[in-house]
Enzyme design. Sequence first.
Site, mmCIF file in Angstrom:
data_model
loop_
_atom_site.group_PDB
_atom_site.id
_atom_site.type_symbol
_atom_site.label_atom_id
_atom_site.label_comp_id
_atom_site.label_asym_id
_atom_site.label_seq_id
_atom_site.Cartn_x
_atom_site.Cartn_y
_atom_site.Cartn_z
ATOM 1 N N LYS A 87 0.586 -1.288 -0.084
ATOM 2 C CA LYS A 87 -0.516 0.144 0.167
ATOM 3 C C LYS A 87 1.058 1.335 -0.016
ATOM 4 O O LYS A 87 0.528 2.502 0.073
ATOM 5 C CB LYS A 87 -0.423 -0.595 1.100
ATOM 6 C CG LYS A 87 -2.115 -1.258 0.850
ATOM 7 C CD LYS A 87 -2.974 -0.514 1.383
ATOM 8 C CE LYS A 87 -4.511 -1.641 1.148
ATOM 9 N NZ LYS A 87 -4.166 -3.265 1.772
ATOM 10 N N GLU A 109 -9.561 7.568 3.504
ATOM 11 C CA GLU A 109 -10.664 6.314 3.955
ATOM 12 C C GLU A 109 -9.213 4.796 4.751
ATOM 13 O O GLU A 109 -8.471 4.957 3.835
ATOM 14 C CB GLU A 109 -11.341 6.179 2.923
ATOM 15 C CG GLU A 109 -10.902 5.278 1.598
ATOM 16 C CD GLU A 109 -9.821 5.516 1.079
ATOM 17 O OE1 GLU A 109 -9.809 5.791 0.811
ATOM 18 O OE2 GLU A 109 -9.513 4.435 0.009
ATOM 19 N N SER A 377 0.988 -9.622 -0.679
ATOM 20 C CA SER A 377 1.594 -8.322 -0.712
ATOM 21 C C SER A 377 1.476 -7.583 0.318
ATOM 22 O O SER A 377 1.261 -6.391 0.360
ATOM 23 C CB SER A 377 -0.300 -7.932 -1.020
ATOM 24 O OG SER A 377 -1.117 -8.648 -0.622
HETATM 25 C C1 LIG Z 1 -5.086 -3.914 1.913
HETATM 26 C C2 LIG Z 1 -4.447 -4.940 1.098
HETATM 27 C C3 LIG Z 1 -5.106 -5.678 0.247
HETATM 28 C C4 LIG Z 1 -6.284 -5.640 -0.902
HETATM 29 O O1 LIG Z 1 -6.588 -4.511 -1.188
HETATM 30 P P1 LIG Z 1 -5.668 -4.911 -2.806
HETATM 31 O O2 LIG Z 1 -6.148 -3.209 -3.482
HETATM 32 O O3 LIG Z 1 -6.847 -5.539 -3.915
HETATM 33 O O4 LIG Z 1 -4.197 -5.220 -3.372
HETATM 34 C C5 LIG Z 1 -4.265 -7.510 -0.074
HETATM 35 N N1 LIG Z 1 -3.162 -7.486 0.798
HETATM 36 C C6 LIG Z 1 -3.240 -6.439 1.412
HETATM 37 C C7 LIG Z 1 -1.494 -6.734 2.657
HETATM 38 C C8 LIG Z 1 -3.257 -5.670 2.207
HETATM 39 O O5 LIG Z 1 -2.889 -4.826 3.108
#
Ligand SMILES: *Cc1c(COP(=O)(O)O)cnc(C)c1O
Length: 422
Positions: A87, A109, A377
Amino acid sequence: MESDNGFFGRFGGKYVAEVLRRPLDELEAAFKKYMQDKDFLSELDEIRRDYIGRETPLYYAPTATKLLGGAQIYIKLEGLANTGAHKINNAIGQCLLAKKMGKTRIIAETGAGQHGVATAAACAKLGLECIVYMGEVDVRRQQPNVASMELYGAKVVPVTSGSRTLKDAVNEAMRDWAAHPDTTHYCLGSALGPAPFPDIVREFQSVIGQEVKKQAAERNLDVEALIACCGGGSNSIGFFSPFIDEKKPRLIAVEAGGIGPNAGENASRMTGNASREGIMQGYKSRFLLDDDGQALPTRSISAGLDYCGIGPQLAELGSTGRIEFCSALDKEALEAVKFFAKNEGILFAMESAHAGAEAIKLAPKLTKDKAIIINMSGRGDKDIFITCPVFRPAEWKKFLIAELERLNASKDIHDANLMNDH
Ligand SMILES: *Cc1c(COP(=O)(O)O)cnc(C)c1O
């Protein structure tokens, strides 16, 4: 790849009140200008390298590969980015852009708090004021992230309207932006919302895919599939972005399957039984809606995937078939967390573990000369309040009770309250 005037096929658009048109148009013009500006791009590169810690590694997972007995497993360690998840790529990009535009105040948000934390950190780094709107229910549930945001100097505003969760926080942020467009930038957290946000968020997250493309070429990988988890869609679209116009590899997005396929049991906007086309919060896409067109409650063990909408470009690429959608159940994601922790020493975030779960299913069906790449992610340290009650329920309860007793008995907290506020 880029939207056609804000649209991806029939999805996307800019369905907003008149007062938001001007700030959205101004943002679009500035984004186009600065993405061609050498100074902006070199400053962004430097921050990515020195502050975020890019590039993040592409890790070969030898034990997972051997145990699954098929394709080679590679993991993009996006969780090693500063603040622990992808993020920050978007938050830094948007906040730097806002600063160039002369904005001094950033609003955001947040639901689970991850985007709030990333934005608060980016604002601290860049010297911008930060206000985060968060549903009152989420503020209560996500205290560790609220505490982090405040440490980074952000003001967290609890939203008490509607269901007091993410969608109400979005509405509140839009209202604030409409009232203060000259000083304020709305840093939206995923690849959704009204145009130009889906384009902006994809571009700032596409650094993931660009690095992967280079890293895979350096190792001569025959990549069969890229696998990412999909909430709003920012990590997946950024990861897939440089490959979308090519025929290969397969692009697989994994939604939250929750506890089952029916309405209220998951957050599967593309594959669930309650998936509908609709217009909400400024854009046309696929949502989880009831028969009256109202947003349905969603359910997932991972807070970051627990949302009723999906980015318009993902909805479009799902309908053309370029991106394949599937889902992983809560319990499959938990198994994936255990599998990669034990066998590779890598702790996936619950969200990312949905992608890990799909890789565990897919790898054995492929031959050993093929590679699949999972986007991790985020890392899982943030999830101990979710994983510990599942993996060690009795011990965790005892720990929390003992902690509470210790805090009640301790005078240290009172002393800490006396600390000077700098
Ligand atoms: C917020 C988040 C997501 C999901 O959000 P996307 O916009 O679909 O990427 C996925 N993995 C992590 C670690 C997150 O913090």
